[in-house]
Design an enzyme around this catalytic site. Sequence first.
Site, PDB file in Angstrom:
ATOM      1  N   LYS A  94       0.689  -1.424   0.240  1.00 44.65           N
ATOM      2  CA  LYS A  94       0.106   0.029  -0.325  1.00 44.65           C
ATOM      3  C   LYS A  94       1.233   0.918   0.238  1.00 44.65           C
ATOM      4  O   LYS A  94      -0.010   2.097  -0.530  1.00 44.65           O
ATOM      5  CB  LYS A  94      -0.976   0.151   1.187  1.00 44.65           C
ATOM      6  CG  LYS A  94      -1.668  -0.782   1.311  1.00 44.65           C
ATOM      7  CD  LYS A  94      -3.319  -0.525   0.654  1.00 44.65           C
ATOM      8  CE  LYS A  94      -4.242  -1.404   0.762  1.00 44.65           C
ATOM      9  NZ  LYS A  94      -4.393  -2.827   1.314  1.00 44.65           N
ATOM     10  N   GLU A 116      -9.992   6.859   3.466  1.00 41.68           N
ATOM     11  CA  GLU A 116     -10.209   4.871   3.863  1.00 41.68           C
ATOM     12  C   GLU A 116      -9.536   4.059   4.344  1.00 41.68           C
ATOM     13  O   GLU A 116      -8.754   3.500   3.884  1.00 41.68           O
ATOM     14  CB  GLU A 116     -11.807   4.976   2.903  1.00 41.68           C
ATOM     15  CG  GLU A 116     -11.309   3.668   1.981  1.00 41.68           C
ATOM     16  CD  GLU A 116     -10.450   3.982   1.063  1.00 41.68           C
ATOM     17  OE1 GLU A 116     -10.451   5.381   0.424  1.00 41.68           O
ATOM     18  OE2 GLU A 116      -9.687   2.882   0.556  1.00 41.68           O
ATOM     19  N   SER A 381       1.387  -9.271  -0.799  1.00 41.53           N
ATOM     20  CA  SER A 381       1.335  -8.933  -0.520  1.00 41.53           C
ATOM     21  C   SER A 381       1.308  -7.651   0.974  1.00 41.53           C
ATOM     22  O   SER A 381       1.778  -6.880   0.793  1.00 41.53           O
ATOM     23  CB  SER A 381       0.324  -7.841  -1.016  1.00 41.53           C
ATOM     24  OG  SER A 381      -0.931  -8.523   0.145  1.00 41.53           O
TER      25      SER A 381
HETATM   26  C1  LIG Z   1      -5.133  -3.927   1.062  1.00 44.64           C
HETATM   27  C2  LIG Z   1      -4.239  -5.296   0.977  1.00 44.64           C
HETATM   28  C3  LIG Z   1      -4.457  -6.134   0.112  1.00 44.64           C
HETATM   29  C4  LIG Z   1      -5.620  -6.000  -0.553  1.00 44.64           C
HETATM   30  O1  LIG Z   1      -5.766  -4.577  -1.855  1.00 44.64           O
HETATM   31  P1  LIG Z   1      -5.693  -4.692  -3.044  1.00 44.64           P
HETATM   32  O2  LIG Z   1      -5.767  -3.415  -3.872  1.00 44.64           O
HETATM   33  O3  LIG Z   1      -6.489  -5.325  -4.043  1.00 44.64           O
HETATM   34  O4  LIG Z   1      -4.320  -5.188  -3.256  1.00 44.64           O
HETATM   35  C5  LIG Z   1      -4.357  -7.608   0.029  1.00 44.64           C
HETATM   36  N1  LIG Z   1      -2.680  -7.048   0.516  1.00 44.64           N
HETATM   37  C6  LIG Z   1      -2.675  -6.626   1.749  1.00 44.64           C
HETATM   38  C7  LIG Z   1      -1.243  -7.416   2.232  1.00 44.64           C
HETATM   39  C8  LIG Z   1      -3.641  -5.709   2.119  1.00 44.64           C
HETATM   40  O5  LIG Z   1      -2.824  -4.737   2.962  1.00 44.64           O
END
Ligand SMILES: *Cc1c(COP(=O)(O)O)cnc(C)c1O
Length: 400
Positions: A94, A116, A381
């Site tokens: 993010k 948000e 992620s």
């Molecule tokens: C917010 C988040 C997601 C989901 O959001 P996307 O916009 O689909 O990437 C996935 N993995 C993590 C670690 C997150 O913080």
Amino acid sequence: METYKSLLPVDKDGYYGRFGGAYIPEILHKNVENLLAAFHRYVDDPEFNAEFELLLRDYVGRPSPLYRASRMSRMYGTNIYLKREDLNHTGAHKINNAIGSALLAKRMGKKRIIAETGAGQHGVATATVCALLGLECVVYMGATDVARQQPNVERMKMLGARVEPVRSGNMTLKDATNEAIRDWCCNPDSFYIIGSTVGPHPYPEMVAHFQSVISREIKEQLRSQIGRENPDYVVACVGGGSNAAGAFYHFINSQSVRLIAAEAAGKGVDSGETAATMHAGSEGIIHGARTMVMQTPDGQIIEPYSISAGLDYPGIGPLHAYLATSGRAKVMAITDTEALDAALRLTRTEGIIPALESAHALAVLDKMKFANDDVVVINVSGRGDKDMHTYLANIPLNND
Ligand SMILES: *Cc1c(COP(=O)(O)O)cnc(C)c1O
């Protein structure tokens, strides 16, 4: 000066096939127009990009490693590479978009940022960047999420952000997004940083652009590690779609690279407790874009459910709705249980505790058969620190 051209299948009005666009109230037209103009003004600007790149390197810690998971590769009989977005400052992908967007806000002369957040990761990333750049920060968060994500609420407060609990709907991400949009309507001088590839044009394209550093690095890293820059598969989880958009971006036009998105099935796609929008949704409009939405026949949004707060959203970004319906990407629905199993497996084979969201992408390994010589890149992620409470409550650890 290089000239910007999105590699996404998007037209000038922000449509991906029939998905996307900007379905917004009159009062927001000017805001969105100004944002689009600023994005086009700075996206190619060498000074802007130099500042962005420097912060990605020295503040976020990029490039994030592309790690060959040897034990896991042996276990699944293929070649698994993990893109380590979990090692970024603040613990997830993010921050890439938060920095790009906040730098744009600064260029536009904005002093107040709205965001948000669901699990709190985007809120923390935005509060972090606002502290870094000296911007005022207001984060809308559903009251349910405020209660279940206390550590992230505390981090945001320490960083100087104001956290506004939202008490409408089931008090989660969708409701927080409604409230952030409402704030933006009343305060057009503020800049709204959206945390995913959702919202009206140009947000999905802009957020994907700021996240595209992920696949740019994957290409370079594969080239130097194995001498070829395209993998056979790229796998990522999808809530709104920003980490997947970043991981797919530079591969979208290379048909030999198969794109796999993992959405959250919750307790099962037919259970009524799900967030698997591509499996359980239909075409509609949510938060300013035409896309797939979980809704009743008369258009009421159905409350989503997933064990993972970051995937607990009743929509999906228009890019992913298009990639999925056109057959370019395959979307797999992963249940809570499958994600929990995958999280424990990664932890015990590689010593990496993933975010619950990322665990949905890892679970694809159990549902697909890969060949011995396939190169499979999985986007991790985020890290699992924020999810320890959920893991401990749901995984029998048998080692007391
Ligand atoms: C917010 C988040 C997601 C989901 O959001 P996307 O916009 O689909 O990437 C996935 N993995 C993590 C670690 C997150 O913080």
